[in-house]
Each structure stands twice: as structure tokens, then as C-alpha cells.
Design an enzyme around this catalytic site. Structure first.
Site, PDB file in Angstrom:
ATOM      1  N   GLU A   1     -20.601   1.031 -11.428  1.00 43.80           N
ATOM      2  CA  GLU A   1     -21.311  -0.085 -10.797  1.00 43.80           C
ATOM      3  C   GLU A   1     -20.408  -0.728  -9.766  1.00 43.80           C
ATOM      4  O   GLU A   1     -19.431  -1.386 -10.114  1.00 43.80           O
ATOM      5  CB  GLU A   1     -21.731  -1.165 -11.801  1.00 43.80           C
TER       6      GLU A   1
ATOM      7  N   ASP B   1     -18.777  -1.455 -15.581  1.00 43.83           N
ATOM      8  CA  ASP B   1     -19.204  -2.703 -14.947  1.00 43.83           C
ATOM      9  C   ASP B   1     -18.197  -3.179 -13.893  1.00 43.83           C
ATOM     10  O   ASP B   1     -16.986  -3.112 -14.106  1.00 43.83           O
ATOM     11  CB  ASP B   1     -19.333  -3.766 -16.043  1.00 43.83           C
TER      12      ASP B   1
HETATM   13  C1  GLC Z   1     -21.930  -6.866 -13.251  1.00 41.20           C
HETATM   14  C2  GLC Z   1     -23.102  -7.142 -14.155  1.00 41.20           C
HETATM   15  C3  GLC Z   1     -23.458  -8.589 -14.058  1.00 41.20           C
HETATM   16  C4  GLC Z   1     -22.273  -9.396 -14.502  1.00 41.20           C
HETATM   17  C5  GLC Z   1     -21.031  -9.044 -13.702  1.00 41.20           C
HETATM   18  C6  GLC Z   1     -19.795  -9.577 -14.353  1.00 41.20           C
HETATM   19  O1  GLC Z   1     -22.238  -7.045 -11.925  1.00 41.20           O
HETATM   20  O2  GLC Z   1     -24.165  -6.296 -13.838  1.00 41.20           O
HETATM   21  O3  GLC Z   1     -24.581  -8.903 -14.826  1.00 41.20           O
HETATM   22  O4  GLC Z   1     -22.544 -10.757 -14.367  1.00 41.20           O
HETATM   23  O5  GLC Z   1     -20.842  -7.647 -13.623  1.00 41.20           O
HETATM   24  O6  GLC Z   1     -19.506  -8.862 -15.524  1.00 41.20           O
END
Ligand code: GLC
Ligand code: MG
Length: 562
Positions: free
Chosen positions: A293, A226
Site C-alpha cells: 500500500e 500498510d
Molecule cells: C493506511 C491505512 C489507513 C491508516 C494509515 C495509517 O493508509 O489504509 O487506514 O489510517 O495507513 O496506518
């Protein structure tokens, strides 16, 4: 047959086999990957919130629709300030979702069905309610520098204490919050309830590996990392943090040059890859995949895969299609696809396609209902991994009225309960209420209805995943294995080829006009998948050497075999 001819055939066969063997495709490279949002997928105990046993009860559905791997948004203990992306205990299951036993059971059943299971991992920050943060506030042994603490600055004129830098949090406000008890600021790139872990501290790195090992030992198949691009921040030698400049043409928006995409973030990923590879060496089994991500440029994403010397995540997510809006046409799609393919495919022979997730408006709402099934064809026809967000396979749109609290989470509309059938709460829960309201369209838009309707979104989805088993789809890493282009402003074409053996061609009209083309190829092809806008029938033949027509929004899949 002469001896010579047999030898020649044998040599050809060997040649063909080794050519294919050279292009090995690992499980994650051509997977049909499905994102489960655990709160909204399936509730087993009637409390209106989805849970692990709920997921287990629906695993057979994945087999039905041709999904090969899943990734699950956070299931760890959490006060749910950011719906689980604020972890208070990395090795405990959030009790509302179930127990560790439920988890083990879910994983075992998934593996029995030959489904891979990837966990979301939230390394950038914990919850402020995490024991580590509480200990850090108290400067307990080993925890003093677990987070990013700083005294801040004193305004020379007013004597007032100010945050260390002008950095802003992604969800608004300053990225620094003052803690009375410790008399210092801490950094948080997201909510104040999500303090950033300090990756300059080797103890933090070690601890996070221990957490990974904990889940790997339970048998999971990989991690989705993440907010990877937020892992590291710029800090000068003298311990100060530089202000970010204001973005040109804005009043107060910051150019995030010191809080996003720092090279140190990539280094952390390389370290984890080494750890994961070592784990595989020691324990055997398939690749433990790392998905990245990061909403970053392709050049940055390429660096997450490798810098030439070190390797990192196998698969940075491709969010280019999340950017497609109502005005997107075939040319926009081509531009977005090229942006990825020209860099990531060219350098790494890797591609994946994400059009929906829990952070963005759903595609039917964003691009228009009439284009959703055509997009399903395109996403699955492009080479590599397709990533599906729960509900996407039945074409669920946003539900604007959905609101989980006060204030509403701006992402609630794309997180409403999965629509399984026409029963109470769409079959998601037997409870009296659900954590987010079910979209009232569930009466006609649900899995059960679409199972029985020809050309429904679900049938299109299933049709596309079934095609992944064909030679033409499997050959995507071979020379001439695929091509795609905008044939006109509104018509997008994808071709998948097993040279001289099979061709599969998607023609998708995203516009509301009839389109025609002359002489696309000299082949005669068969209609094998049709959306509801097509006047044709399955099994009909189409001679592509002549003029062919596409009705408004018509999208078709054609097949030719030698
Ligand atoms: C990522 C997740 C999102 C979250 C953020 C902080 O972008 O997909 O849902 O709010 O990280 O953890
Ligand atoms: Mg429940």
C-alpha cells in the site's frame, strides 16, 4: 487422416501447451481479491461490531460471488485510535473481534473453501499503548532505540525547545510529539498515538519478521503492507532531520521529500520478500504474496516490485481508479489505465485495479450512481487482479451521516455496515445499535434483494467474476490477450482475447447521451451481460460490422467464440 497431418497436429498442440505454460499465472495475479473491513462486515454476537466469527459465517458468500482471495484490515489488539491501524499487540486478536481460536477456525474454513486469506500488516508504527513503546519511553534494555527519538532543537533566540524538523503528520499537526518522561520527541507520520518504529534498528526488523512468522505459521497466504511509503525517513549523518520545503503555490503544505518514498523503504520490502520466499522454500505451499500500500508514482511502485537485482512485493496496489471523480469519462479512465500499464505492465506484466477502500469515498458517491455497474465491468475486464471493497459488489454508496465519535472520523461514510438483507440492521447485527449507523437505503439496496433482481449490481459482479474462467480472460499474459481504449469521450472498450478461439468485449457508455459506432469489427457477437440501462436481451446477437448504438449509461458485455 494422414500420418503427417497427425504429427503436425501433435506438434501444434505441444506448441500451444508450452506457449501457455510459459505464461504461468500465480494465484494472486488474476485473483478476485476482496477487502474485508472487519468492524463492518458481519457481527456474530450482537454487540454491533463486526467480528471474526461473523466473517466465518459469511465465507460461503465469497464462493457465491466468485471471490478467490480476501484481505482483512487489522484484527490485532488495539485502542482503536485509527480503527486498528494502531496495534498494541501484534500477535493478539482484538477481543471485540474474537479469539485466536476464532481466527484459526476462520482460516481453516476459508482454506476448506479454497479461499486465500491475506492479513493487513502495519509495520510503520505501533500504538503508543504497545508494550514496546512503553518500554522505549523507559529506555529499557533493547527498546531504547525501538522508535525514532530525538532531543529536538533549541531556538537560539528564545531558548525554547522545538521539534527536530518541520515535518507534519498525515492526519494534521507536527509529526513530532514531546514525552515528558523521556525528555525527548518521538516521530509519528500519522496520529500521535501511532509512534513510528525505527527501521534503522536491526532489532526492530527482526521483531517484525518474528511477527510475520507467527501469522505465517498459522497458515495465512500473504500480507498487505500498510503505509509502505512512510517506512523510512531522511536522517543526516550528524543525526539531524532536514526540514521539508513548502509546496509551490501553497502557504504551509510540505513537499514530502524526506518522509515519503525514501529508497530505504524499498530495501525493507526486499528484505521481507527474501524472508517470505525463504519461508515458502522451507515450508512449501503456494506463494505468500506481499501487497504494497503506497500512494506513490508508478516509477516508485515499480521499484517496490524490483530494482533489477532484488525483488520486493508482488503487487503494489493500483489506486489510479480511486482518483476518478464525477467528471471522469472514458478518456480519463484510459489515461489512468495507461499510467499504470505503460510502466508496471510493460516492465512486470502485472496489473490490479482498486476503485474503493476504507480510506476513500465510495465510487457511486464519487463518480455517480449511474456509472457504478459500468465501472464494475471495466474493473473486472481489465487484465490482472480486481480488488473489491466490501459492499462494492452491491454498489453501496457513502453514508454521509455516519459518524463514529467526536470528532467524526472523516472516513466513516465509506465504512458503514455491510447490507446483507432487509432485516434489522440490514442483517449485519442483531444488536440494538451498530458502531456506525446502517445506511437507510439498505431496505432496497442489499445482497438478498439483488440476488433476485436481474441486472442488479450483484448480478453484474457475479457475471464478471464468472467470465474470469473463460479462455479469453485466462489468456491475458499472452500476445494479443487484451486491449482497451476510449472509443469516444464517454465510451470505454475492453477486449479480452484467446486468439482465434474467443473474444469478450465490454462496451461501457459513461455519458448521458446516445452514442454510436460504425464497423468496430467484422464479428457478430452475443450479449452475455447487460446493465439496467441496456434495452437489449441476453442472448441477442449484435453485428459489429454495421452501426451499433449505446444508450445513455448502457454497459454491455459481448462474446464471440469460434
Ligand atoms: C493506511 C491505512 C489507513 C491508516 C494509515 C495509517 O493508509 O489504509 O487506514 O489510517 O495507513 O496506518
Ligand atoms: Mg461483534
Amino acid at each position: 487422416m494422414s500420418f503427417c497431418l497427425i504429427r503436425l497436429l501433435a506438434a501444434l498442440l505441444l506448441c500451444a501447451v508450452s506457449a501457455t505454460a510459459n505464461q504461468t499465472v500465480d494465484w494472486w495475479e488474476s485473483a478476485t481479491l476482496y477487502q474485508i473491513y472487519p468492524r463492518s462486515f458481519m457481527d456474530s454476537d450482537g454487540d454491533g461490531i463486526g467480528d471474526l466469527n461473523g466473517i466465518t459465517s459469511r465465507l460461503a458468500f465469497f464462493k457465491e460471488i466468485g471471490v478467490t482471495a480476501t484481505w482483512i484490515s487489522p484484527i490485532y489488539d488495539s485502542p482503536m485510535a485509527d480503527m486498528g491501524y494502531d496495534v498494541s499487540n501484534y500477535t493478539k486478536i482484538y477481543p471485540v473481534f474474537g479469539t485466536m481460536e476464532d481466527f484459526d477456525n476462520m482460516l481453516a474454513k476459508a482454506h476448506e473453501l479454497d479461499l486465500k486469506l491475506i492479513l493487513d500488516f502495519v509495520p510503520n508504527h505501533s500504538s503508543d499503548e504497545c508494550e514496546w513503546f512503553q518500554k522505549s519511553i523507559l529506555r529499557e534494555d533493547g527498546y531504547d532505540d525501538f522508535y525514532v527519538w530525538d532531543d529536538g532543537k533549541i531556538d537560539p533566540e528564545t531558548g525554547e525547545r522545538l521539534p527536530p524538523s518541520n515535518w507534519g503528520a498525515t492526519f494534521g499537526g507536527s509529526a513530532w510529539t514531546w514525552v515528558e518522561e523521556r525528555q525527548q520527541y518521538y516521530l509519528h507520520q500519522f496520529l500521535a498515538k501511532q509512534p513510528d518504529l525505527n527501521y534503522n534498528n536491526p532489532l526492530v526488523r527482526e521483531r517484525m519478521k518474528e511477527v510475520m512468522k507467527f501469522w505465517l505459521d498459522r497458515g495465512i497466504d500473504g500480507f498487505r503492507m500498510d503505509a509502505t511509503n512512510s517506512l523510512a525517513e531522511k536522517r543526516f549523518e550528524n543525526g539531524t532531520y532536514p526540514d521539508e520545503p513548502i509546496k509551490a503555490g501553497t502557504v504551509d503544505q510540505l513537499e514530502r521529500i524526506y518522509t515519503q518514498d525514501q529508497w530505504e523503504s524499498t530495501e525493507i520490502i526486499y528484505e521481507w520478500r527474501e524472508f517470505l520466499d525463504e519461508y515458502q522454500r522451507l515450508n512449501g505451499g503456494d506463494t505468500r504474496a506481499m501487497i504494497i500500500e503506497a500512494y506513490s508514482d508508478v516509477d516508485v511502485l515499480s521499484g517496490y516490485i524490483t530494482n533489477g537485482t532484488k525483488v520486493g512485493g508482488q503487487m503494489p496496489m493500483n489506486f489510479n481508479f480511486v482518483r476518478l471523480k464525477e467528471n471522469a469519462n472514458a478518456e480519463t479512465i484510459e489515461t489512468q489505465a495507461n499510467d499504470w500499464m505503460d510502466v508496471i505492465w510493460a516492465r512486470h506484466k502485472m496489473a490490479n485495479w482498486v476503485a474503493n477502500n476504507h480510506d476513500n469515498s465510495r465510487l457511486p458517491t464519487r463518480m455517480g450512481e449511474s456509472k457504478k455497474d459500468a465501472m464494475t465491468m471495466i474493473i473486472h475486464a481489465l487484465p490482472g487482479t480486481s480488488v473489491t471493497y466490501y459492499g462494492e459488489e452491491i454498489g453501496m454508496p457513502d453514508y454521509a451521516a455516519a459518524c463514529s465519535g467526536d470528532p467524526c472520523n472523516f472516513r466513516d461514510p465509506e465504512r458503514t455496515p455491510m447490507q446483507w438483507n432487509g432485516a434489522k440492521n440490514a442483517g449485519f447485527s442483531t444488536g440494538n445499535s451498530t458502531w456506525l449507523p446502517v445506511n437507510p437505503n439498505y431496505l432496497f439496496l442489499n445482497v438478498q434483494v439483488q440476488r433476485g433482481v436481474a441486472r442488479s449490481s450483484l448480478q453484474i459482479f457475479k457475471g464478471m467474476t464468472a467470465l474470469k474462467k473463460t479462455d479469453a480472460f485466462k489468456a491475458f499474459k499472452e500476445e494479443g490477450g487484451f486491449s482497451y481504449k476510449a472509443l469516444s469521450e464517454q465510451v470505454f472498450q475492453v477486449i479480452r482475447t484467446a486468439v482465434d478461439r474467443e473474444e469478450i468485449r465490454v462496451l461501457a457508455n459513461l455519458g448521458n447521451q446516445i452514442e454510436y459506432f460504425d464497423g468496430l469489427t467484422n464479428k457478430t457477437m452475443e450479449y452475455v451481460l447487460l446493465n439496467s440501462y441496456s434495452p437489449h436481451r441476453y442472448g441477442d446477437k449484435l453485428d459489429l460490422s454495421g452501426r451499433i448504438y449505446l444508450m445513455p449509461y448502457e454497459a454491455v458485455v459481448l462474446r464471440w467464440t469460434a
